[in-house]
Design a protein around this motif. Structure first.
Motif, PDB file in Angstrom:
ATOM      1  N   ARG A 239       0.828  -1.210   0.000  1.00 41.70           N
ATOM      2  CA  ARG A 239       0.000   0.000   0.000  1.00 41.70           C
ATOM      3  C   ARG A 239       0.861   1.260   0.000  1.00 41.70           C
ATOM      4  O   ARG A 239       0.627   2.189  -0.785  1.00 41.70           O
ATOM      5  CB  ARG A 239      -0.966  -0.004   1.189  1.00 41.70           C
TER       6      ARG A 239
ATOM      7  N   ALA B 111       2.770   1.628  -3.333  1.00 46.58           N
ATOM      8  CA  ALA B 111       1.950   2.204  -4.394  1.00 46.58           C
ATOM      9  C   ALA B 111       1.825   3.711  -4.210  1.00 46.58           C
ATOM     10  O   ALA B 111       1.876   4.482  -5.182  1.00 46.58           O
ATOM     11  CB  ALA B 111       0.577   1.546  -4.415  1.00 46.58           C
TER      12      ALA B 111
ATOM     13  N   GLY C 127       4.947   5.365  -5.399  1.00 51.91           N
ATOM     14  CA  GLY C 127       4.977   5.454  -6.856  1.00 51.91           C
ATOM     15  C   GLY C 127       4.125   6.580  -7.397  1.00 51.91           C
ATOM     16  O   GLY C 127       4.497   7.264  -8.353  1.00 51.91           O
ATOM     17  N   ARG C 128       2.965   6.805  -6.772  1.00 51.20           N
ATOM     18  CA  ARG C 128       2.039   7.851  -7.227  1.00 51.20           C
ATOM     19  C   ARG C 128       2.490   9.254  -6.835  1.00 51.20           C
ATOM     20  O   ARG C 128       2.279  10.209  -7.577  1.00 51.20           O
ATOM     21  CB  ARG C 128       0.639   7.622  -6.628  1.00 51.20           C
TER      22      ARG C 128
ATOM     23  N   VAL D 292       5.861  -2.862  -7.096  1.00 49.85           N
ATOM     24  CA  VAL D 292       4.586  -2.172  -6.861  1.00 49.85           C
ATOM     25  C   VAL D 292       4.754  -0.670  -7.069  1.00 49.85           C
ATOM     26  O   VAL D 292       3.929  -0.008  -7.707  1.00 49.85           O
ATOM     27  CB  VAL D 292       4.060  -2.472  -5.446  1.00 49.85           C
ATOM     28  N   ALA D 293       5.827  -0.105  -6.528  1.00 52.11           N
ATOM     29  CA  ALA D 293       6.073   1.337  -6.680  1.00 52.11           C
ATOM     30  C   ALA D 293       6.275   1.700  -8.142  1.00 52.11           C
ATOM     31  O   ALA D 293       5.751   2.720  -8.622  1.00 52.11           O
ATOM     32  CB  ALA D 293       7.278   1.748  -5.845  1.00 52.11           C
TER      33      ALA D 293
ATOM     34  N   LYS E  76       5.170   0.083 -10.801  1.00 51.34           N
ATOM     35  CA  LYS E  76       3.897  -0.068 -11.524  1.00 51.34           C
ATOM     36  C   LYS E  76       2.972   1.111 -11.245  1.00 51.34           C
ATOM     37  O   LYS E  76       2.314   1.642 -12.159  1.00 51.34           O
ATOM     38  CB  LYS E  76       3.229  -1.379 -11.122  1.00 51.34           C
ATOM     39  N   ALA E  77       2.913   1.555  -9.991  1.00 52.68           N
ATOM     40  CA  ALA E  77       2.052   2.681  -9.635  1.00 52.68           C
ATOM     41  C   ALA E  77       2.532   3.967 -10.295  1.00 52.68           C
ATOM     42  O   ALA E  77       1.725   4.793 -10.743  1.00 52.68           O
ATOM     43  CB  ALA E  77       2.007   2.846  -8.123  1.00 52.68           C
TER      44      ALA E  77
ATOM     45  N   ALA F  97       1.497   3.854 -13.944  1.00 49.32           N
ATOM     46  CA  ALA F  97       0.060   4.084 -14.099  1.00 49.32           C
ATOM     47  C   ALA F  97      -0.296   5.555 -13.925  1.00 49.32           C
ATOM     48  O   ALA F  97      -1.270   6.047 -14.517  1.00 49.32           O
ATOM     49  CB  ALA F  97      -0.712   3.233 -13.091  1.00 49.32           C
ATOM     50  N   ALA F  98       0.502   6.277 -13.112  1.00 56.81           N
ATOM     51  CA  ALA F  98       0.259   7.702 -12.883  1.00 56.81           C
ATOM     52  C   ALA F  98       0.977   8.584 -13.898  1.00 56.81           C
ATOM     53  O   ALA F  98       0.906   9.818 -13.801  1.00 56.81           O
ATOM     54  CB  ALA F  98       0.697   8.075 -11.469  1.00 56.81           C
TER      55      ALA F  98
END
Length: 328
Positions: free
Chosen positions: A179, A182, A185-186, A208-209, A211-212, A215-216
């Protein structure tokens, strides 16, 4: 091993008094450690044998007493003890004194540090919401931009920092699981995490970081890793080295705000129970191999050694070979 990874030294306020940390920093920089990561603690992990200097004072001293190493908070919580505006002001000041060598590492808070002034630590969802709002203030303030906010947690009338950062100042977010990874990353320029198992860290934090961030629509985050180890030649020496740390891995550590009770929990585990919870290394070559494994598996931007030792200066002197060996 030639690598883009910078090797760092972790300066633990919960282990050493601030004057000792400043001496360690100067020695570490002269030995070739390229980053100095500074922890932030209101209280140590146990009430006997630990320390808890004010990290921003230490960072100011390091900014003036070192010359080339990157300085990084790892990590300060901008949610409760210090308002995010004050965190931005402190970060910008350290950055200016250090001629642009500072990177701001933020975290979502720990019970042992926040509960004495706050009471029960709020649930994770609220802390993440607070972090999102806080970072929305910190970033523009560092750049010298005026901010106004009517946010639910940190309302701010129109203001700006009149001593902003010397230049673009990276902001990182600490994460121990998916969590927070992520969120890093955002929201952040990088993710800070402690690596115990390379595969797990890659799967649950680094990937995870990244990928986030993708995506952002953001650049891949920097990866800043700390590697905790006990540097000792025997169980007896290791037990002495762990006196300030033995409350950190007790069952109630995430929700307990009393160093006394954490120490009592650790003492109930017994010496063997504590020793089993921490990795011990006795030779420099073993530490070098550990670093190689982490670098090969995760390719971090920074890998900082977080060393528990009975004699910090002696451990640093012996481990001063690590950066050179990894560069060769």
């Amino acid at each position: 091993m030639r690598s883009r990874t910078r090797i760092g030294w972790f300066l633990a306020h919960e282990e050493w008094q601030p004057e000792s940390l400043i001496r360690q920093a100067v020695l570490a920089e002269s030995a070739g450690f390229e980053a100095l990561l500074v922890s932030d603690h209101l209280q140590p992990w146990v009430d006997v044998g630990g320390a808890a200097g004010f990290s921003w004072s230490t960072l100011g001293a390091l900014a003036a007493s070192t010359r080339t190493a990157t300085l990084m908070s790892a990590a300060v919580c901008p949610l409760f003890r210090m308002h995010p505006v004050l965190v931005a002001q402190a970060a910008a000041t350290v950055d200016r004194i250090s001629a642009g060598r500072f990177e701001l590492g933020l975290g979502l808070g720990q019970a042992v540090n926040e509960q004495p002034l706050l009471g029960t630590l709020p649930p994770y969802r609220e802390r993440l919401a607070r972090t999102t709002e806080a970072m929305g203030l910190i970033r523009p303030l560092l750049a010298g931009t005026e901010v106004t906010s009517d946010g639910p947690y940190y309302p701010v009338s129109a203001m700006k920092l009149h001593s902003p950062a010397a230049g673009p100042l990276p902001v990182h977010l600490a994460a121990s699981g998916p969590r927070s990874a992520a969120a890093a990353g955002r929201l952040a320029d990088g993710v800070i995490t402690s690596v115990k198992d390379v595969a797990r860290t890659r799967k649950e934090v680094v990937d995870v970081a990244r990928k986030a961030a993708a995506a952002a629509g953001r650049q891949p985050p920097r990866v800043i890793l700390t590697c905790f180890l006990v540097f000792a030649g025997s169980d007896e020496e290791a037990a002495e080295a762990l006196r300030p740390w033995r409350g950190m891995r007790t069952p109630r550590r995430l929700r307990e705000g009393s160093p006394r009770r954490l120490r009592e929990d650790a003492d109930a585990l017994g010496s063997e129970g504590v020793l089993r919870r921490f990795p011990r290394y006795g030779e420099v070559a073993e530490v070098v191999e550990l670093c190689r494994t982490v670098i090969e598996g995760l390719a971090p931007d920074v890998l900082a050694l977080q060393v528990a030792a009975a004699d910090g200066a002696s451990a640093l002197e012996r481990l001063s070979e690590v950066p050179r060996r990894l560069r060769n």
